[in-house]
Design a protein around this motif. Sequence first.
Motif, PDB file in Angstrom:
ATOM      1  N   THR A 119       0.867  -1.172   0.000  1.00  0.00           N
ATOM      2  CA  THR A 119       0.000   0.000   0.000  1.00  0.00           C
ATOM      3  C   THR A 119       0.907   1.225   0.000  1.00  0.00           C
ATOM      4  O   THR A 119       1.856   1.309   0.791  1.00  0.00           O
ATOM      5  CB  THR A 119      -0.904   0.020   1.236  1.00  0.00           C
ATOM      6  OG1 THR A 119      -1.836  -1.053   1.144  1.00  0.00           O
ATOM      7  CG2 THR A 119      -1.675   1.333   1.338  1.00  0.00           C
ATOM      8  N   MET A 120       0.617   2.163  -0.902  1.00  0.00           N
ATOM      9  CA  MET A 120       1.412   3.378  -1.005  1.00  0.00           C
ATOM     10  C   MET A 120       0.598   4.550  -0.483  1.00  0.00           C
ATOM     11  O   MET A 120      -0.608   4.652  -0.728  1.00  0.00           O
ATOM     12  CB  MET A 120       1.817   3.633  -2.451  1.00  0.00           C
ATOM     13  CG  MET A 120       2.649   2.520  -3.062  1.00  0.00           C
ATOM     14  SD  MET A 120       4.201   2.228  -2.186  1.00  0.00           S
ATOM     15  CE  MET A 120       5.026   3.801  -2.409  1.00  0.00           C
ATOM     16  N   GLY A 121       1.268   5.440   0.220  1.00  0.00           N
ATOM     17  CA  GLY A 121       0.550   6.573   0.793  1.00  0.00           C
ATOM     18  C   GLY A 121       1.361   7.843   0.769  1.00  0.00           C
ATOM     19  O   GLY A 121       2.580   7.822   0.597  1.00  0.00           O
ATOM     20  N   TRP A 122       0.642   8.938   0.899  1.00  0.00           N
ATOM     21  CA  TRP A 122       1.251  10.249   1.074  1.00  0.00           C
ATOM     22  C   TRP A 122       0.811  10.786   2.427  1.00  0.00           C
ATOM     23  O   TRP A 122      -0.380  10.778   2.762  1.00  0.00           O
ATOM     24  CB  TRP A 122       0.816  11.213  -0.030  1.00  0.00           C
ATOM     25  CG  TRP A 122       1.420  10.919  -1.357  1.00  0.00           C
ATOM     26  CD1 TRP A 122       0.872  10.197  -2.374  1.00  0.00           C
ATOM     27  CD2 TRP A 122       2.709  11.347  -1.830  1.00  0.00           C
ATOM     28  NE1 TRP A 122       1.733  10.143  -3.442  1.00  0.00           N
ATOM     29  CE2 TRP A 122       2.876  10.843  -3.124  1.00  0.00           C
ATOM     30  CE3 TRP A 122       3.741  12.105  -1.272  1.00  0.00           C
ATOM     31  CZ2 TRP A 122       4.029  11.081  -3.889  1.00  0.00           C
ATOM     32  CZ3 TRP A 122       4.873  12.345  -2.021  1.00  0.00           C
ATOM     33  CH2 TRP A 122       5.012  11.845  -3.301  1.00  0.00           C
ATOM     34  N   TYR A 123       1.784  11.240   3.191  1.00  0.00           N
ATOM     35  CA  TYR A 123       1.547  11.882   4.475  1.00  0.00           C
ATOM     36  C   TYR A 123       2.105  13.295   4.396  1.00  0.00           C
ATOM     37  O   TYR A 123       2.924  13.594   3.523  1.00  0.00           O
ATOM     38  CB  TYR A 123       2.239  11.122   5.606  1.00  0.00           C
ATOM     39  CG  TYR A 123       1.615   9.791   5.945  1.00  0.00           C
ATOM     40  CD1 TYR A 123       1.724   8.714   5.078  1.00  0.00           C
ATOM     41  CD2 TYR A 123       0.933   9.615   7.143  1.00  0.00           C
ATOM     42  CE1 TYR A 123       1.156   7.481   5.398  1.00  0.00           C
ATOM     43  CE2 TYR A 123       0.368   8.392   7.477  1.00  0.00           C
ATOM     44  CZ  TYR A 123       0.488   7.335   6.601  1.00  0.00           C
ATOM     45  OH  TYR A 123      -0.080   6.126   6.928  1.00  0.00           O
ATOM     46  N   ARG A 124       1.688  14.131   5.325  1.00  0.00           N
ATOM     47  CA  ARG A 124       2.265  15.470   5.380  1.00  0.00           C
ATOM     48  C   ARG A 124       2.446  15.907   6.821  1.00  0.00           C
ATOM     49  O   ARG A 124       1.739  15.436   7.715  1.00  0.00           O
ATOM     50  CB  ARG A 124       1.402  16.484   4.631  1.00  0.00           C
ATOM     51  CG  ARG A 124       0.037  16.766   5.250  1.00  0.00           C
ATOM     52  CD  ARG A 124      -0.782  17.676   4.323  1.00  0.00           C
ATOM     53  NE  ARG A 124      -2.076  18.000   4.897  1.00  0.00           N
ATOM     54  CZ  ARG A 124      -3.040  18.643   4.245  1.00  0.00           C
ATOM     55  NH1 ARG A 124      -2.835  19.036   2.976  1.00  0.00           N
ATOM     56  NH2 ARG A 124      -4.197  18.928   4.826  1.00  0.00           N
ATOM     57  N   GLN A 125       3.381  16.809   7.011  1.00  0.00           N
ATOM     58  CA  GLN A 125       3.635  17.341   8.345  1.00  0.00           C
ATOM     59  C   GLN A 125       3.916  18.828   8.234  1.00  0.00           C
ATOM     60  O   GLN A 125       4.886  19.237   7.579  1.00  0.00           O
ATOM     61  CB  GLN A 125       4.807  16.624   9.015  1.00  0.00           C
ATOM     62  CG  GLN A 125       5.007  17.013  10.460  1.00  0.00           C
ATOM     63  CD  GLN A 125       5.951  16.080  11.185  1.00  0.00           C
ATOM     64  OE1 GLN A 125       6.734  15.354  10.576  1.00  0.00           O
ATOM     65  NE2 GLN A 125       5.864  16.073  12.505  1.00  0.00           N
ATOM     66  N   ALA A 126       3.053  19.612   8.847  1.00  0.00           N
ATOM     67  CA  ALA A 126       3.232  21.053   8.894  1.00  0.00           C
ATOM     68  C   ALA A 126       3.998  21.410  10.162  1.00  0.00           C
ATOM     69  O   ALA A 126       4.003  20.642  11.136  1.00  0.00           O
ATOM     70  CB  ALA A 126       1.873  21.751   8.879  1.00  0.00           C
ATOM     71  N   PRO A 127       4.650  22.564  10.195  1.00  0.00           N
ATOM     72  CA  PRO A 127       5.415  22.965  11.393  1.00  0.00           C
ATOM     73  C   PRO A 127       4.553  22.953  12.645  1.00  0.00           C
ATOM     74  O   PRO A 127       3.442  23.500  12.651  1.00  0.00           O
ATOM     75  CB  PRO A 127       5.870  24.381  11.040  1.00  0.00           C
ATOM     76  CG  PRO A 127       5.911  24.415   9.560  1.00  0.00           C
ATOM     77  CD  PRO A 127       4.785  23.543   9.111  1.00  0.00           C
ATOM     78  N   GLY A 128       5.046  22.298  13.677  1.00  0.00           N
ATOM     79  CA  GLY A 128       4.335  22.252  14.949  1.00  0.00           C
ATOM     80  C   GLY A 128       3.171  21.291  14.999  1.00  0.00           C
ATOM     81  O   GLY A 128       2.440  21.251  15.991  1.00  0.00           O
TER      82      GLY A 128
END
Length: 119
Positions: free
Chosen positions: A33-42
């Motif tokens: 399974t392939m995924g995209w995650y994201r992380q914003a500052p804080g």
Amino acid sequence: QVQLVESGGGLVQPGGSLRLSCAASGLFFSFYTMGWYRQAPGKQRELVAAITYGDTTNYSDYVKGRFTISRDNVKNTVYLQMNSLKPEDTAVYYCNANKVEAGKRYDYWGQGTQVTVSS
């Protein structure tokens, strides 16, 4: 050795579009399974979208209707088409490959690509 290499990030104005790519090597791509995650500052890293080897997709409510995830099992690449981008989409976007085998979860991550939505 498993490698996930993201590309396609950058600076875009609100309402614009970007297409992220993640090229995978060192694994049997079709099994993951392939995924995209994201992380914003804080903030904590969050799931954006995922696609199984059977092309079943799952999206975060924040991106549903704006983002589209797809995969090419010949090129071992997963894509994230991002339309109608908003400033709150600004984050580092990470590619993920995961599978569960014999009760054990295997996770691999890319190095991340910055997406900035700003006028």
